[in-house]
Enzyme design. Sequence first.
Site, PDB file in Angstrom:
ATOM      1  N   ARG A   1     -18.745 -29.787  63.444  1.00 22.59           N
ATOM      2  CA  ARG A   1     -18.145 -31.040  62.960  1.00 22.59           C
ATOM      3  C   ARG A   1     -16.672 -31.073  63.334  1.00 22.59           C
ATOM      4  O   ARG A   1     -15.848 -30.346  62.772  1.00 22.59           O
ATOM      5  CB  ARG A   1     -18.304 -31.154  61.439  1.00 22.59           C
ATOM      6  CG  ARG A   1     -17.666 -32.430  60.880  1.00 22.59           C
ATOM      7  CD  ARG A   1     -18.179 -32.808  59.504  1.00 22.59           C
ATOM      8  NE  ARG A   1     -17.709 -31.963  58.428  1.00 22.59           N
ATOM      9  CZ  ARG A   1     -17.862 -32.244  57.136  1.00 22.59           C
ATOM     10  NH1 ARG A   1     -18.500 -33.361  56.774  1.00 22.59           N
ATOM     11  NH2 ARG A   1     -17.416 -31.426  56.203  1.00 22.59           N
TER      12      ARG A   1
ATOM     13  N   ASP B   1     -13.504 -29.078  48.344  1.00 20.05           N
ATOM     14  CA  ASP B   1     -12.981 -29.197  49.704  1.00 20.05           C
ATOM     15  C   ASP B   1     -12.191 -30.485  49.818  1.00 20.05           C
ATOM     16  O   ASP B   1     -11.927 -31.149  48.806  1.00 20.05           O
ATOM     17  CB  ASP B   1     -14.102 -29.058  50.753  1.00 20.05           C
ATOM     18  CG  ASP B   1     -15.048 -30.243  50.748  1.00 20.05           C
ATOM     19  OD1 ASP B   1     -14.802 -31.208  50.006  1.00 20.05           O
ATOM     20  OD2 ASP B   1     -16.029 -30.203  51.514  1.00 20.05           O
TER      21      ASP B   1
HETATM   22  C1  LIG Z   1     -17.954 -32.410  50.978  1.00 22.21           C
HETATM   23  C2  LIG Z   1     -18.311 -31.579  52.159  1.00 22.21           C
HETATM   24  O1  LIG Z   1     -17.826 -31.809  53.232  1.00 22.21           O
HETATM   25  S1  LIG Z   1     -19.368 -30.246  51.986  1.00 22.21           S
HETATM   26  C3  LIG Z   1     -19.161 -29.328  53.487  1.00 22.21           C
HETATM   27  C4  LIG Z   1     -17.839 -28.708  53.588  1.00 22.21           C
HETATM   28  N1  LIG Z   1     -17.654 -27.665  52.601  1.00 22.21           N
HETATM   29  C5  LIG Z   1     -18.116 -26.418  52.845  1.00 22.21           C
HETATM   30  O2  LIG Z   1     -18.631 -26.172  53.892  1.00 22.21           O
HETATM   31  C6  LIG Z   1     -17.954 -25.352  51.775  1.00 22.21           C
HETATM   32  C7  LIG Z   1     -18.790 -24.144  52.128  1.00 22.21           C
HETATM   33  N2  LIG Z   1     -18.694 -23.109  51.127  1.00 22.21           N
HETATM   34  C8  LIG Z   1     -17.661 -22.254  51.064  1.00 22.21           C
HETATM   35  O3  LIG Z   1     -16.700 -22.350  51.798  1.00 22.21           O
HETATM   36  C9  LIG Z   1     -17.751 -21.132  50.063  1.00 22.21           C
HETATM   37  O4  LIG Z   1     -19.062 -20.985  49.598  1.00 22.21           O
HETATM   38  C10 LIG Z   1     -16.848 -21.299  48.823  1.00 22.21           C
HETATM   39  C11 LIG Z   1     -15.412 -21.411  49.249  1.00 22.21           C
HETATM   40  C12 LIG Z   1     -17.214 -22.525  48.046  1.00 22.21           C
HETATM   41  C13 LIG Z   1     -17.018 -20.071  47.931  1.00 22.21           C
HETATM   42  O5  LIG Z   1     -16.706 -18.971  48.729  1.00 22.21           O
HETATM   43  P1  LIG Z   1     -16.506 -17.513  48.129  1.00 22.21           P
HETATM   44  O6  LIG Z   1     -15.644 -17.569  46.939  1.00 22.21           O
HETATM   45  O7  LIG Z   1     -16.092 -16.617  49.232  1.00 22.21           O
HETATM   46  O8  LIG Z   1     -17.961 -17.140  47.661  1.00 22.21           O
HETATM   47  P2  LIG Z   1     -18.547 -15.714  47.329  1.00 22.21           P
HETATM   48  O9  LIG Z   1     -17.489 -14.746  46.970  1.00 22.21           O
HETATM   49  O10 LIG Z   1     -19.633 -15.917  46.337  1.00 22.21           O
HETATM   50  O11 LIG Z   1     -19.199 -15.294  48.715  1.00 22.21           O
HETATM   51  C14 LIG Z   1     -20.121 -14.237  48.830  1.00 22.21           C
HETATM   52  C15 LIG Z   1     -20.365 -14.008  50.301  1.00 22.21           C
HETATM   53  O12 LIG Z   1     -20.964 -15.178  50.864  1.00 22.21           O
HETATM   54  C16 LIG Z   1     -20.167 -15.643  51.942  1.00 22.21           C
HETATM   55  N3  LIG Z   1     -20.192 -17.105  51.945  1.00 22.21           N
HETATM   56  C17 LIG Z   1     -19.978 -17.954  50.908  1.00 22.21           C
HETATM   57  N4  LIG Z   1     -20.133 -19.222  51.309  1.00 22.21           N
HETATM   58  C18 LIG Z   1     -20.448 -19.170  52.621  1.00 22.21           C
HETATM   59  C19 LIG Z   1     -20.725 -20.170  53.589  1.00 22.21           C
HETATM   60  N5  LIG Z   1     -20.722 -21.462  53.261  1.00 22.21           N
HETATM   61  N6  LIG Z   1     -20.986 -19.776  54.847  1.00 22.21           N
HETATM   62  C20 LIG Z   1     -20.997 -18.465  55.163  1.00 22.21           C
HETATM   63  N7  LIG Z   1     -20.761 -17.468  54.285  1.00 22.21           N
HETATM   64  C21 LIG Z   1     -20.483 -17.831  53.023  1.00 22.21           C
HETATM   65  C22 LIG Z   1     -18.778 -15.122  51.670  1.00 22.21           C
HETATM   66  O13 LIG Z   1     -18.028 -15.082  52.865  1.00 22.21           O
HETATM   67  C23 LIG Z   1     -19.086 -13.754  51.098  1.00 22.21           C
HETATM   68  O14 LIG Z   1     -19.417 -12.884  52.164  1.00 22.21           O
HETATM   69  P3  LIG Z   1     -19.264 -11.278  52.043  1.00 22.21           P
HETATM   70  O15 LIG Z   1     -20.058 -10.862  50.858  1.00 22.21           O
HETATM   71  O16 LIG Z   1     -19.819 -10.792  53.325  1.00 22.21           O
HETATM   72  O17 LIG Z   1     -17.809 -11.007  51.867  1.00 22.21           O
HETATM   73  O1  LIG Z   2     -18.791 -34.322  54.184  1.00 22.86           O
HETATM   74  C1  LIG Z   2     -19.442 -34.442  53.197  1.00 22.86           C
HETATM   75  C2  LIG Z   2     -19.006 -35.131  52.031  1.00 22.86           C
HETATM   76  O2  LIG Z   2     -19.743 -35.149  51.031  1.00 22.86           O
HETATM   77  O3  LIG Z   2     -17.892 -35.672  52.093  1.00 22.86           O
HETATM   78 MG   LIG Z   3     -16.940 -35.542  54.046  1.00 18.83          MG
END
Ligand SMILES: CC(=O)SCCNC(=O)CCNC(=O)[C@H](O)C(C)(C)COP(=O)(O)OP(=O)(O)OC[C@H]1O[C@@H](n2cnc3c(N)ncnc32)[C@H](O)[C@@H]1OP(=O)(O)O
Ligand SMILES: O=CC(=O)O
Ligand SMILES: [Mg+2]
Length: 533
Positions: free
Chosen positions: A161, A440
């Site tokens: 994206r 986010d």
């Molecule tokens: C409205 C929108 O646009 S939605 C789409 C955009 N938003 C996103 O993509 C958010 C994606 N999610 C994240 O970034 C994360 O899950 C967070 C920030 C919410 C939480 O992250 P953390 O606090 O690191 O979670 P946590 O400590 O439970 O993570 C455990 C493990 O999972 C991994 N992990 C957590 N979320 C993700 C993810 N989305 N992708 C890959 N790995 C992940 C962490 O890196 C960590 O790895 P490790 O054990 O090897 O160190």
């Molecule tokens: O990108 C996703 C959203 O919910 O905003």
């Molecule tokens: Mg969005």
Amino acid sequence: MKTTDLVSCKRNISNQEYILTDGALEFLVKLHQKFNGRRLTLLKDRKSFQTRINEGHTLSFLEETSDIRNSDWKIAPLPDDLMDRRVEITGPVDRKMIINALNSGANVFMADFEDASSPTWENMVNGQLNLRDAVRKQIDFLSSNGKEYKLNPETAVLVVRPRGWHLEEKNIYVQNEAMSASLFDFGLYFYHNARQLMENGTGPYFYLPKIEHYKEARLWNDVFIFAQESLGIPIGTIKATVLIETITAAFEMDEILYELKEHSAGLNCGRWDYIFSFIKKFHNRMDVIFPDRHLVTMESSFMRAYSRLAIETCHKRNAPAIGGMAAQIPVKNDVSANESAFNKVRADKEREARDGHDGTWVAHPGMVALVRDVFNKEMPTRNQINKKLDYKITSKDLLEIPPGEITEAGLRTNISVGIEYITAWLNGRGAVPINNLMEDAATAEISRAQVWQWIRHPKGKLTDGRNITMDFVNTVIDEELDRLLTKYDFHFKDKFIRAKEIFSKLVYNEEFVDFLTLPAYEELVKEGNRDAE
Ligand SMILES: CC(=O)SCCNC(=O)CCNC(=O)[C@H](O)C(C)(C)COP(=O)(O)OP(=O)(O)OC[C@H]1O[C@@H](n2cnc3c(N)ncnc32)[C@H](O)[C@@H]1OP(=O)(O)O
Ligand SMILES: O=CC(=O)O
Ligand SMILES: [Mg+2]
């Protein structure tokens, strides 16, 4: 003069030469010269349309495109690896997270330069390097605690994206114009990886964010045609899923699919930006006010209507309709809160699957198995595009205002989450856990937009009758900042104070600022320049 002499790069970090090669820069210049003018015109159109809405214009399905809505056409057939997208994980372009996401067991990984990323130059350049390595299956990572990361033999399909049309990449100038961030992110990923992706048996796949008008989808389509022709890649190789995450785009779903039809991979319901966009577009309207953020859910009737319309529209055109992001993530050290988070995600995904979505998003690897189970049960086939639906959604359904109260707790949460999120963003993190929820750029936009609106709206009162005045908000901002500083033991104090200033300006500024990432990005650029000195 060589084409590359037209580009100037304002920052220099290690390894950027592997991404900003002469060939890549030449490609970026061509994209810029051909498309930036149109981008700027479309952004001006957004402004004039906002003025019309401010003057009372209401949204409806467009007269000028009724033929497109009423005639029979389909999008081009999808490649095999995009036929089953029941679980899509999203995340920033951080090296470790890319490996974790690709290994997560999800069908698709959406690598995000947008809502989940803070666009520091380091994040944007390293993100491109990380993706280049991931595409070549040469990505590994050693964490500071000695844990080693490498790719599994089977990984998720990669989709990227890029940032939205409104953003610029201010570290790259073509002559005297900053480059469009969308063209920068798209151009570099496409230039370096399209051929390799095809050799791997997949393709250059994209998610397109924050589109407000079908002509913006047309611009993307023209960019795709030009990019494929430039690299000698067959037209239609690129596939793109458009996020329906603005209230205006909800009225143009058919048109958006139509514009991209040979490149379309369907639509997705970007629920968080959608809520933000609704508040933003109607910020001037006295009949529009939303209650506390947590009361605006996918169960709210306008949100259900929008997601159902997306499904119905997609299926009519043989396109997949992907669901959105439930914000709950696993909760550590609290069994009952963790169970509640999983139950909420399960309910959300059951509703999506039953309504007809062909797959959905998860924020965290810990949610992949749960969501897969839900979709396996509700959707035994690879997708449910064959389910043709007729929900009879009207303009009125899309524009229904969600009921509910505004509370002091809701106001405090918005202020505190807004400041904490902007602090993280200034620190280079675009997605963070706050109060056990994923936050986010899109969720933070809702928080600051609500505070702006509540201050100015005659119905902006708390349940106990108190008015939400500037003075009151000012007091709450100071109190919440103190609480945050104490919580973080005064770490990042300067960043918190800077974030508070940005948040305050956003809510006090008489004119509604289009995106919080615009003023916050200025701060990132300034800081980057200071670091470079
Ligand atoms: C409205 C929108 O646009 S939605 C789409 C955009 N938003 C996103 O993509 C958010 C994606 N999610 C994240 O970034 C994360 O899950 C967070 C920030 C919410 C939480 O992250 P953390 O606090 O690191 O979670 P946590 O400590 O439970 O993570 C455990 C493990 O999972 C991994 N992990 C957590 N979320 C993700 C993810 N989305 N992708 C890959 N790995 C992940 C962490 O890196 C960590 O790895 P490790 O054990 O090897 O160190
Ligand atoms: O990108 C996703 C959203 O919910 O905003
Ligand atoms: Mg969005």
